[in-house]
Write a protein that holds these residues in place. Structure first.
Motif, PDB file in Angstrom:
ATOM      1  N   LYS A  50      17.995   2.161 -10.758  1.00  0.00           N
ATOM      2  CA  LYS A  50      16.630   2.637 -10.337  1.00  0.00           C
ATOM      3  C   LYS A  50      16.445   2.717  -8.684  1.00  0.00           C
ATOM      4  N   TYR A  51      16.863   1.526  -8.184  1.00  0.00           N
ATOM      5  CA  TYR A  51      16.817   1.327  -6.578  1.00  0.00           C
ATOM      6  C   TYR A  51      18.139   1.244  -5.950  1.00  0.00           C
ATOM      7  N   GLU A  52      18.798   2.197  -6.373  1.00  0.00           N
ATOM      8  CA  GLU A  52      20.289   2.125  -5.824  1.00  0.00           C
ATOM      9  C   GLU A  52      20.348   1.933  -4.265  1.00  0.00           C
ATOM     10  N   THR A  53      19.452   2.936  -3.504  1.00  0.00           N
ATOM     11  CA  THR A  53      19.540   2.631  -2.014  1.00  0.00           C
ATOM     12  C   THR A  53      19.278   1.304  -1.687  1.00  0.00           C
ATOM     13  N   PHE A  54      17.998   0.608  -2.125  1.00  0.00           N
ATOM     14  CA  PHE A  54      17.751  -0.846  -1.779  1.00  0.00           C
ATOM     15  C   PHE A  54      18.837  -1.728  -1.905  1.00  0.00           C
ATOM     16  N   VAL A  55      19.583  -1.550  -3.147  1.00  0.00           N
ATOM     17  CA  VAL A  55      20.748  -2.692  -3.579  1.00  0.00           C
ATOM     18  C   VAL A  55      21.863  -2.321  -2.342  1.00  0.00           C
ATOM     19  N   ARG A  56      22.242  -1.022  -2.402  1.00  0.00           N
ATOM     20  CA  ARG A  56      23.265  -0.580  -1.398  1.00  0.00           C
ATOM     21  C   ARG A  56      23.000  -1.119   0.016  1.00  0.00           C
TER      22      ARG A  56
ATOM     23  N   PHE B 254      12.600  -4.031   8.267  1.00  0.00           N
ATOM     24  CA  PHE B 254      13.554  -4.241   7.544  1.00  0.00           C
ATOM     25  C   PHE B 254      13.524  -5.524   6.775  1.00  0.00           C
ATOM     26  N   THR B 255      12.904  -6.723   7.357  1.00  0.00           N
ATOM     27  CA  THR B 255      12.756  -8.077   6.952  1.00  0.00           C
ATOM     28  C   THR B 255      11.894  -7.913   5.935  1.00  0.00           C
ATOM     29  N   PHE B 256      10.707  -7.210   6.119  1.00  0.00           N
ATOM     30  CA  PHE B 256       9.843  -7.066   5.106  1.00  0.00           C
ATOM     31  C   PHE B 256      10.266  -6.237   3.875  1.00  0.00           C
ATOM     32  N   LEU B 257      11.030  -5.189   4.015  1.00  0.00           N
ATOM     33  CA  LEU B 257      11.451  -4.642   2.833  1.00  0.00           C
ATOM     34  C   LEU B 257      12.333  -5.074   2.069  1.00  0.00           C
ATOM     35  N   ILE B 258      13.236  -6.021   2.764  1.00  0.00           N
ATOM     36  CA  ILE B 258      14.394  -6.624   1.919  1.00  0.00           C
ATOM     37  C   ILE B 258      13.850  -7.806   1.179  1.00  0.00           C
ATOM     38  N   GLU B 259      12.943  -8.686   2.035  1.00  0.00           N
ATOM     39  CA  GLU B 259      12.237  -9.894   1.200  1.00  0.00           C
ATOM     40  C   GLU B 259      11.338  -9.317   0.030  1.00  0.00           C
ATOM     41  N   GLU B 260      10.569  -8.293   0.209  1.00  0.00           N
ATOM     42  CA  GLU B 260       9.674  -7.622  -0.674  1.00  0.00           C
ATOM     43  C   GLU B 260      10.397  -7.084  -2.055  1.00  0.00           C
TER      44      GLU B 260
ATOM     45  N   ASN C 218       0.761  -1.122  -0.017  1.00  0.00           N
ATOM     46  CA  ASN C 218       0.017   0.164   0.118  1.00  0.00           C
ATOM     47  C   ASN C 218       0.771   1.311   0.016  1.00  0.00           C
ATOM     48  N   LYS C 219       0.332   2.492  -0.254  1.00  0.00           N
ATOM     49  CA  LYS C 219       0.999   3.642  -0.231  1.00  0.00           C
ATOM     50  C   LYS C 219       1.884   3.992   0.876  1.00  0.00           C
ATOM     51  N   THR C 220       1.246   3.715   2.023  1.00  0.00           N
ATOM     52  CA  THR C 220       2.131   4.021   3.036  1.00  0.00           C
ATOM     53  C   THR C 220       3.294   3.140   3.444  1.00  0.00           C
ATOM     54  N   LYS C 221       3.074   1.886   3.276  1.00  0.00           N
ATOM     55  CA  LYS C 221       4.196   0.920   3.192  1.00  0.00           C
ATOM     56  C   LYS C 221       5.358   1.309   2.128  1.00  0.00           C
ATOM     57  N   ARG C 222       4.758   1.544   0.969  1.00  0.00           N
ATOM     58  CA  ARG C 222       5.744   2.122  -0.223  1.00  0.00           C
ATOM     59  C   ARG C 222       6.557   3.171   0.126  1.00  0.00           C
ATOM     60  N   LYS C 223       5.978   4.106   0.822  1.00  0.00           N
ATOM     61  CA  LYS C 223       6.772   5.528   1.346  1.00  0.00           C
ATOM     62  C   LYS C 223       7.645   5.146   2.387  1.00  0.00           C
ATOM     63  N   ILE C 224       7.281   4.319   3.255  1.00  0.00           N
ATOM     64  CA  ILE C 224       8.268   3.545   4.491  1.00  0.00           C
ATOM     65  C   ILE C 224       9.489   3.196   3.787  1.00  0.00           C
ATOM     66  N   PHE C 225       8.997   2.153   2.733  1.00  0.00           N
ATOM     67  CA  PHE C 225      10.073   1.515   2.173  1.00  0.00           C
ATOM     68  C   PHE C 225      11.193   2.247   1.406  1.00  0.00           C
ATOM     69  N   GLU C 226      10.629   3.298   0.576  1.00  0.00           N
ATOM     70  CA  GLU C 226      11.514   4.223  -0.093  1.00  0.00           C
ATOM     71  C   GLU C 226      12.382   5.056   0.900  1.00  0.00           C
ATOM     72  N   LYS C 227      11.767   5.753   1.902  1.00  0.00           N
ATOM     73  CA  LYS C 227      12.519   6.501   2.796  1.00  0.00           C
ATOM     74  C   LYS C 227      13.453   5.795   3.692  1.00  0.00           C
ATOM     75  N   SER C 228      12.953   4.574   4.050  1.00  0.00           N
ATOM     76  CA  SER C 228      13.874   3.534   5.099  1.00  0.00           C
ATOM     77  C   SER C 228      14.996   3.342   4.351  1.00  0.00           C
ATOM     78  N   MET C 229      15.044   2.875   2.926  1.00  0.00           N
ATOM     79  CA  MET C 229      16.045   2.541   2.206  1.00  0.00           C
ATOM     80  C   MET C 229      17.081   3.434   1.988  1.00  0.00           C
ATOM     81  N   GLU C 230      16.509   4.911   1.647  1.00  0.00           N
ATOM     82  CA  GLU C 230      17.367   5.868   1.817  1.00  0.00           C
ATOM     83  C   GLU C 230      18.345   6.135   3.146  1.00  0.00           C
ATOM     84  N   LEU C 231      17.482   5.912   4.053  1.00  0.00           N
ATOM     85  CA  LEU C 231      18.115   6.248   5.356  1.00  0.00           C
ATOM     86  C   LEU C 231      19.223   4.862   5.737  1.00  0.00           C
TER      87      LEU C 231
END
Length: 185
Positions: free
Chosen positions: A93-99, A51-57, A2-15
């Motif tokens: 495209k998702y450099e922060t995720f990969v990093r 973190f687990t959810f974000l990585i696995e997703e 959902n929209k909130t989880k996606r926003k958490i995903f994107e911002k958390s990965m950056e942090l």
């Protein structure tokens, strides 16, 4: 997602990519995302579970993309081309995720083990494609496992490529594709 989880995903990965997992607090995440702590805890009981959810997703999306793009291809070299294109695209495209995944794979904490397992699952996909190519006599390599690790590592290096901002995604993919095709011939 959902929209909130996606926003958490994107911002958390950056942090996480910029500061590291340990230096990023839930308070900082909620502040950057613009949500209340209660909203965070509604979606995730802990930072570790988030973190687990974000990585696995994220890895599931990568693996599903490869499955969709390769399922109807008979030629293994065509499958490997798709893997390379997808991995370069995701890496850029998702450099922060990969990093984040790469940065957290070292250590013995549960999150480190999850990152290692997700990377291993991805490398296993590449390995199975290579095994198929050997079985069909479409490629001639002696160790599919080492070759799978080599392909994965090579493509991860695109994040450090000083020309990555000068070349289009297609041009960068073509450069890596040429190297891998030489490796497999």
């Amino acid at each position: 997602m959902n929209k909130t989880k996606r926003k958490i995903f994107e911002k958390s990965m950056e942090l996480f990519a910029d500061k590291g997992y340990d230096s990023t607090s839930i308070e900082e995440i909620t502040s950057v995302v613009g949500i209340a702590k209660g909203t965070f805890y509604y979606h995730f009981p802990t930072k570790e579970s988030m973190f687990t959810f974000l990585i696995e997703e994220g890895m599931k999306l990568l693996n599903n993309s490869i499955e969709i793009k390769t399922r109807n291809l008979d030629n293994v070299l065509d499958k490997i081309k798709e893997v390379i294109i997808i991995q370069v695209k995701v890496s850029l495209k998702y450099e922060t995720f990969v990093r984040t995944v790469l940065g957290q794979m070292w250590g013995s904490e549960e999150r480190n083990k999850i990152c290692k397992r997700c990377i291993q699952d991805y490398i296993d996909i590449i390995d199975s494609i290579l095994k198929e190519g050997v079985d069909k006599k479409q490629i001639n390599i002696t160790n599919t496992n080492i070759t799978a690790y080599s392909i994965y590592s090579l493509i991860c290096s695109c994040l450090m490529n000083k020309d990555k901002d000068k070349l289009s995604m297609e041009e960068l993919s073509a450069e890596y594709l040429e190297i891998v095709m030489k490796l497999l011939s």
